[in-house]
Design a protein around this motif. Structure first.
Motif, PDB file in Angstrom:
ATOM      1  N   LEU A  12       0.748  -1.181  -0.089  1.00  0.00           N
ATOM      2  CA  LEU A  12       0.123  -0.030   0.021  1.00  0.00           C
ATOM      3  C   LEU A  12       0.862   1.162   0.056  1.00  0.00           C
ATOM      4  O   LEU A  12       1.933   1.323   0.696  1.00  0.00           O
ATOM      5  CB  LEU A  12      -0.763   0.008   1.156  1.00  0.00           C
ATOM      6  N   LEU A  13       0.455   2.263  -0.758  1.00  0.00           N
ATOM      7  CA  LEU A  13       1.160   3.364  -0.808  1.00  0.00           C
ATOM      8  C   LEU A  13      -0.011   4.442  -0.677  1.00  0.00           C
ATOM      9  O   LEU A  13      -0.980   4.372  -1.540  1.00  0.00           O
ATOM     10  CB  LEU A  13       1.901   3.669  -2.145  1.00  0.00           C
ATOM     11  N   ASP A  14       0.009   5.515   0.289  1.00  0.00           N
ATOM     12  CA  ASP A  14      -1.074   6.517   0.507  1.00  0.00           C
ATOM     13  C   ASP A  14      -0.731   7.490  -0.629  1.00  0.00           C
ATOM     14  O   ASP A  14       0.370   7.668  -1.240  1.00  0.00           O
ATOM     15  CB  ASP A  14      -1.174   6.711   1.750  1.00  0.00           C
ATOM     16  N   ALA A  15      -1.468   8.359  -0.573  1.00  0.00           N
ATOM     17  CA  ALA A  15      -1.711   9.569  -1.731  1.00  0.00           C
ATOM     18  C   ALA A  15      -0.522  10.398  -1.407  1.00  0.00           C
ATOM     19  O   ALA A  15       0.271  10.944  -2.471  1.00  0.00           O
ATOM     20  CB  ALA A  15      -2.889  10.571  -1.265  1.00  0.00           C
ATOM     21  N   VAL A  16      -0.014  10.639   0.006  1.00  0.00           N
ATOM     22  CA  VAL A  16       1.274  11.423  -0.007  1.00  0.00           C
ATOM     23  C   VAL A  16       2.514  10.782  -0.313  1.00  0.00           C
ATOM     24  O   VAL A  16       3.279  11.404  -0.760  1.00  0.00           O
ATOM     25  CB  VAL A  16       1.219  11.755   1.537  1.00  0.00           C
ATOM     26  N   MET A  17       2.546   9.426  -0.043  1.00  0.00           N
ATOM     27  CA  MET A  17       3.614   8.760  -0.516  1.00  0.00           C
ATOM     28  C   MET A  17       3.921   8.792  -1.851  1.00  0.00           C
ATOM     29  O   MET A  17       4.731   8.815  -2.743  1.00  0.00           O
ATOM     30  CB  MET A  17       3.654   7.364  -0.081  1.00  0.00           C
ATOM     31  N   MET A  18       2.711   8.702  -2.682  1.00  0.00           N
ATOM     32  CA  MET A  18       2.634   8.664  -4.294  1.00  0.00           C
ATOM     33  C   MET A  18       2.842   9.804  -4.872  1.00  0.00           C
ATOM     34  O   MET A  18       3.940  10.102  -5.880  1.00  0.00           O
ATOM     35  CB  MET A  18       1.098   8.382  -4.657  1.00  0.00           C
ATOM     36  N   ARG A  19       2.677  11.125  -4.130  1.00  0.00           N
ATOM     37  CA  ARG A  19       3.304  12.271  -4.421  1.00  0.00           C
ATOM     38  C   ARG A  19       4.947  12.425  -4.423  1.00  0.00           C
ATOM     39  O   ARG A  19       5.580  12.780  -5.363  1.00  0.00           O
ATOM     40  CB  ARG A  19       2.932  13.616  -3.548  1.00  0.00           C
ATOM     41  N   GLY A  20       5.406  11.841  -3.237  1.00  0.00           N
ATOM     42  CA  GLY A  20       6.874  11.742  -3.283  1.00  0.00           C
ATOM     43  C   GLY A  20       7.503  10.876  -4.151  1.00  0.00           C
ATOM     44  O   GLY A  20       8.738  11.070  -4.828  1.00  0.00           O
ATOM     45  N   MET A  21       6.919   9.539  -4.607  1.00  0.00           N
ATOM     46  CA  MET A  21       7.321   8.965  -5.702  1.00  0.00           C
ATOM     47  C   MET A  21       7.306   9.340  -6.858  1.00  0.00           C
ATOM     48  O   MET A  21       8.231   9.261  -7.652  1.00  0.00           O
ATOM     49  CB  MET A  21       6.635   7.163  -5.506  1.00  0.00           C
ATOM     50  N   ASN A  22       6.230  10.224  -7.148  1.00  0.00           N
ATOM     51  CA  ASN A  22       6.272  11.013  -8.527  1.00  0.00           C
ATOM     52  C   ASN A  22       7.417  11.892  -8.574  1.00  0.00           C
ATOM     53  O   ASN A  22       8.142  12.044  -9.420  1.00  0.00           O
ATOM     54  CB  ASN A  22       4.817  11.655  -8.806  1.00  0.00           C
ATOM     55  N   LEU A  23       7.669  12.517  -7.396  1.00  0.00           N
ATOM     56  CA  LEU A  23       8.898  13.544  -7.364  1.00  0.00           C
ATOM     57  C   LEU A  23      10.138  12.894  -7.762  1.00  0.00           C
ATOM     58  O   LEU A  23      10.995  13.192  -8.455  1.00  0.00           O
ATOM     59  CB  LEU A  23       8.947  14.157  -6.040  1.00  0.00           C
ATOM     60  N   HIS A  24      10.354  11.766  -6.800  1.00  0.00           N
ATOM     61  CA  HIS A  24      11.666  11.155  -6.564  1.00  0.00           C
ATOM     62  C   HIS A  24      11.820   9.921  -7.797  1.00  0.00           C
ATOM     63  O   HIS A  24      12.976  10.146  -8.479  1.00  0.00           O
ATOM     64  CB  HIS A  24      11.814  10.137  -5.322  1.00  0.00           C
ATOM     65  N   SER A  25      10.685   9.453  -8.351  1.00  0.00           N
ATOM     66  CA  SER A  25      10.983   8.284  -9.171  1.00  0.00           C
ATOM     67  C   SER A  25      10.170   8.470 -10.409  1.00  0.00           C
ATOM     68  O   SER A  25      10.153   7.649 -11.332  1.00  0.00           O
ATOM     69  CB  SER A  25      10.749   6.940  -8.723  1.00  0.00           C
ATOM     70  N   ARG A  26       9.769   9.735 -10.795  1.00  0.00           N
ATOM     71  CA  ARG A  26       8.881  10.188 -12.071  1.00  0.00           C
ATOM     72  C   ARG A  26       8.128   9.018 -12.445  1.00  0.00           C
ATOM     73  O   ARG A  26       8.014   8.440 -13.455  1.00  0.00           O
ATOM     74  CB  ARG A  26       9.921  10.336 -13.028  1.00  0.00           C
ATOM     75  N   LEU A  27       7.069   8.417 -11.265  1.00  0.00           N
ATOM     76  CA  LEU A  27       6.201   7.428 -11.924  1.00  0.00           C
ATOM     77  C   LEU A  27       5.043   7.900 -12.603  1.00  0.00           C
ATOM     78  O   LEU A  27       4.727   7.125 -13.437  1.00  0.00           O
ATOM     79  CB  LEU A  27       5.721   6.672 -10.450  1.00  0.00           C
ATOM     80  N   GLY A  28       4.629   9.147 -12.341  1.00  0.00           N
ATOM     81  CA  GLY A  28       3.678   9.584 -13.312  1.00  0.00           C
ATOM     82  C   GLY A  28       2.301   8.767 -13.103  1.00  0.00           C
ATOM     83  O   GLY A  28       1.293   8.833 -13.937  1.00  0.00           O
ATOM     84  N   LEU A  29       2.158   8.460 -11.715  1.00  0.00           N
ATOM     85  CA  LEU A  29       0.905   7.734 -11.363  1.00  0.00           C
ATOM     86  C   LEU A  29      -0.071   9.078 -10.522  1.00  0.00           C
ATOM     87  O   LEU A  29       0.455  10.066  -9.978  1.00  0.00           O
ATOM     88  CB  LEU A  29       1.147   6.410 -10.632  1.00  0.00           C
ATOM     89  N   PRO A  30      -1.314   8.650 -10.741  1.00  0.00           N
ATOM     90  CA  PRO A  30      -2.278   9.693 -10.007  1.00  0.00           C
ATOM     91  C   PRO A  30      -1.863   9.570  -8.427  1.00  0.00           C
ATOM     92  O   PRO A  30      -1.530   8.722  -7.773  1.00  0.00           O
ATOM     93  CB  PRO A  30      -3.764   9.060 -10.016  1.00  0.00           C
ATOM     94  N   GLU A  31      -2.029  10.826  -7.787  1.00  0.00           N
ATOM     95  CA  GLU A  31      -1.620  10.855  -6.366  1.00  0.00           C
ATOM     96  C   GLU A  31      -2.794  10.603  -5.473  1.00  0.00           C
ATOM     97  O   GLU A  31      -3.318  11.456  -4.850  1.00  0.00           O
ATOM     98  CB  GLU A  31      -0.937  12.197  -6.395  1.00  0.00           C
ATOM     99  N   VAL A  32      -3.245   9.382  -5.539  1.00  0.00           N
ATOM    100  CA  VAL A  32      -4.268   8.809  -4.575  1.00  0.00           C
ATOM    101  C   VAL A  32      -3.700   7.451  -4.110  1.00  0.00           C
ATOM    102  O   VAL A  32      -2.593   6.849  -4.598  1.00  0.00           O
ATOM    103  CB  VAL A  32      -5.573   8.692  -5.633  1.00  0.00           C
ATOM    104  N   PRO A  33      -4.416   6.779  -3.277  1.00  0.00           N
ATOM    105  CA  PRO A  33      -3.640   5.432  -2.647  1.00  0.00           C
ATOM    106  C   PRO A  33      -3.758   4.516  -3.591  1.00  0.00           C
ATOM    107  O   PRO A  33      -4.514   4.511  -4.812  1.00  0.00           O
ATOM    108  CB  PRO A  33      -4.940   5.034  -1.617  1.00  0.00           C
ATOM    109  N   HIS A  34      -2.766   3.749  -3.613  1.00  0.00           N
ATOM    110  CA  HIS A  34      -2.474   2.649  -4.744  1.00  0.00           C
ATOM    111  C   HIS A  34      -1.992   1.315  -4.058  1.00  0.00           C
ATOM    112  O   HIS A  34      -1.648   1.242  -2.832  1.00  0.00           O
ATOM    113  CB  HIS A  34      -1.206   3.075  -5.476  1.00  0.00           C
ATOM    114  N   LEU A  35      -2.306   0.362  -4.708  1.00  0.00           N
ATOM    115  CA  LEU A  35      -1.748  -0.979  -4.038  1.00  0.00           C
ATOM    116  C   LEU A  35      -0.748  -1.380  -5.462  1.00  0.00           C
ATOM    117  O   LEU A  35      -1.053  -1.298  -6.568  1.00  0.00           O
ATOM    118  CB  LEU A  35      -2.924  -2.283  -4.067  1.00  0.00           C
ATOM    119  N   PHE A  36       0.373  -2.026  -5.009  1.00  0.00           N
ATOM    120  CA  PHE A  36       1.301  -2.425  -6.113  1.00  0.00           C
ATOM    121  C   PHE A  36       1.210  -3.933  -5.850  1.00  0.00           C
ATOM    122  O   PHE A  36       1.127  -4.485  -4.484  1.00  0.00           O
ATOM    123  CB  PHE A  36       2.786  -2.151  -5.585  1.00  0.00           C
ATOM    124  N   PHE A  37       0.944  -5.027  -6.563  1.00  0.00           N
ATOM    125  CA  PHE A  37       0.919  -6.401  -6.682  1.00  0.00           C
ATOM    126  C   PHE A  37       2.014  -6.860  -7.347  1.00  0.00           C
ATOM    127  O   PHE A  37       2.674  -6.562  -8.287  1.00  0.00           O
ATOM    128  CB  PHE A  37      -0.373  -6.972  -7.237  1.00  0.00           C
TER     129      PHE A  37
END
Ligand SMILES: Cc1cc2nc3c(=O)[nH]c(=O)nc-3n(C[C@H](O)[C@H](O)[C@H](O)COP(=O)(O)OP(=O)(O)OC[C@H]3O[C@@H](n4cnc5c(N)ncnc54)[C@H](O)[C@@H]3O)c2cc1C
Length: 459
Positions: A243-268
């Motif tokens: 689980l990655l929450d919306a705040v973490m997704m913002r950080g991951m977009n900044l750090h790893s340029r994931l380009g994913l929506p900044e809402v909670p995600h599951l990675f499987f």
């Protein structure tokens, strides 16, 4: 130094840089350096160093890769740091029995590189390239524990140098044993306070024939957690569900340029034969859709998968990207999976109330999640607010029949919470410590304080 040199030659150093390297960590805890760092190469050298420390009443702190997060390897009372990095050999691979005997300083990535041609792998993945000795000693787990278990499930036997200088073997290679006390599990998670681990026999697993990964976005935290619970309860043997929450997704977009929506995600991630992987993924996708999940995306090629999981492994740095110059107070709790949504939702509300920024990342298949509370360590008011938040989080997890740490260990950071969780059981731990290390030389000042009577009782 002269006595150490007689044992290890020039492999002992009191150089300030070497000492500092062994006193600091990624954690927010203040650095605490040892007085000297020794680099043994054999069990006999470890025994001689332990005997010397006992004779001179010197603290002795085993050290793996230094990636632990609760100040576990900090030299609180100075003394000797035992850097196990040179004891990093694979000693025996038994491919037919699916086990391997290694020295403790080997890292998990080094081990898997050496296993590559055997068709087997060692799955426990705490993100950092930790040493197998350190992972054993913190009872580490990480992203794949939901499928393959934690270090407690994957260590078959140990060789340990006790505080009296003897080297003991805790078990043989049999997959199961009912022979006496389970000393293996006593040392798994003992954080170097009961002995120095000099060899580890590990279970291995077949490399999966097919692997596929997917990401899915959710409208809120509860929808994501309900999906994770649904996937586990439906018996899908998912290999990772993070689980990655919306705040973490913002950080991951900044750090790893994931380009994913900044809402909670599951990675499987799914492991198995091609057909079985597809079947597992379809079930997970249907459960996600029932919970409002959108944009279920596949990452089938190795490059796509690596990009995704590399971003996941770098969540610490993604979190820090949200507040340059901050330190992260990293905390982890674990609750029974049916209580996970309650724990996460209440924690999110608490964060809003106390005005702290803390991205969430969780091994939610196990009911385990981490918060990276971003703080300015020079600001005493903010540090106090973060510590108070951490205490409320731990109390919340314990009230839900959970634990104050799912995987990072107690170290010096969670000592105050152990009695709250386990009550008088801590006194039994103290008795074991007194019996195995009567002079208190091994990693002193960790897990529990030596003398005061235990307060509180188990819930
Ligand atoms: C970015 C990042 C992500 C992380 N994510 C996770 C995660 O998902 N899951 C997880 O479980 N952890 C995670 N961790 C924490 C860390 O990787 C683990 O705690 C790891 O098990 C520590 O291993 P190490 O080799 O670095 O040990 P060290 O930090 O060197 O030591 C840890 C403890 O083990 C003792 N020790 C080390 N070697 C021996 C030995 N041979 N004999 C006896 N005692 C010994 C030390 O005294 C100390 O108490 C993460 C860390 C980072 C930096």
């Amino acid at each position: 130094m002269a006595r150490l040199a007689a044992i290890v030659g020039d492999r002992a150093s009191a150089a300030p840089g070497v000492r500092a390297d062994h006193g600091r960590s990624e954690a927010y805890h203040a650095a605490r350096s040892p007085d000297v760092v020794v680099f043994p190469e054999t069990t006999a050298e470890v025994q001689a160093i332990v005997n010397l420390c006992r004779e001179l009443d010197l603290p002795l702190v085993p050290f793996g890769a230094g990636t632990s997060l609760e100040g576990n390897a900090a030299a609180l009372h100075g003394g000797v740091c035992l850097d196990m990095g040179r004891m990093n050999q694979v000693l025996e691979i038994h491919a037919e029995d699916m086990d391997v005997r290694v020295q403790p300083g080997i890292t998990r990535k080094q081990l898997n590189a050496q296993l590559r041609d055997t068709g087997l792998f060692f799955p426990i993945d705490p993100g950092a390239d930790a040493s197998i000795g350190g992972m054993t000693s913190t009872r580490a787990s990480g992203t794949m524990a939901v499928r393959y278990g934690t270090m407690k499930d994957n260590v078959l036997a140990l060789e340990v140098v006790l505080a009296d200088g003897r080297a003991i073997r805790t078990a043989r290679r049999a997959k199961k044993s009912a022979a006496g006390y389970d000393l293996t599990r006593l040392f798994v998670g003992a954080e170097g306070t009961l002995g120095v681990i000099t060899e580890i026999t590990l279970k291995l697993h077949p490399q999966p024939e097919a692997i596929s990964s997917a990401v899915c976005a959710f409208p809120d935290l509860k929808a994501a957690v309900d999906t994770a619970i649904g996937v586990i309860q439906s018996g899908v043997p998912v290999a990772r569900i993070e689980l990655l929450d919306a705040v973490m997704m913002r950080g991951m977009n900044l750090h790893s340029r994931l380009g994913l929506p900044e809402v909670p995600h599951l990675f499987f991630e799914f492991h198995g034969s091609s057909a079985y992987v597809a079947e597992q993924a379809e079930t997970a996708q249907a459960i996600a859709a029932d919970n409002g999940g959108q944009g279920f995306q596949w990452a089938v090629t190795p490059e796509e998968r690596t990009r995704l999981w590399h971003a996941r492994d770098n969540t610490l740095y993604a979190g820090l990207a949200l507040r340059p110059g901050a330190k992260a107070m990293i905390t982890d709790v674990c609750v029974p999976i049916s209580r996970l949504a309650d724990c996460l939702v209440d924690t999110a509300a608490d964060l809003v109330e106390c005005g702290l920024v803390a991205p969430v990342v969780g091994h939610v298949g196990d009911g385990n999640f981490h918060l990276l509370v971003l703080i300015d360590p020079q600001d005493p008011e903010e540090l106090a607010r973060a510590k108070a938040f951490n205490e409320r989080l731990v109390r919340r997890a314990i009230a839900l029949d959970g634990t104050c740490t799912g995987e990072h260990g107690i170290g010096m950071g969670k000592m105050d919470f152990l009695a709250l969780e386990l009550g008088e059981a801590v006194d039994a731990m103290r008795l074991l410590k007194g019996a195995l290390d009567p002079h208190g030389i091994l990693n002193p000042g960790k897990i529990f304080k030596p003398h005061p009577p235990t307060q509180g009782s188990a819930p």
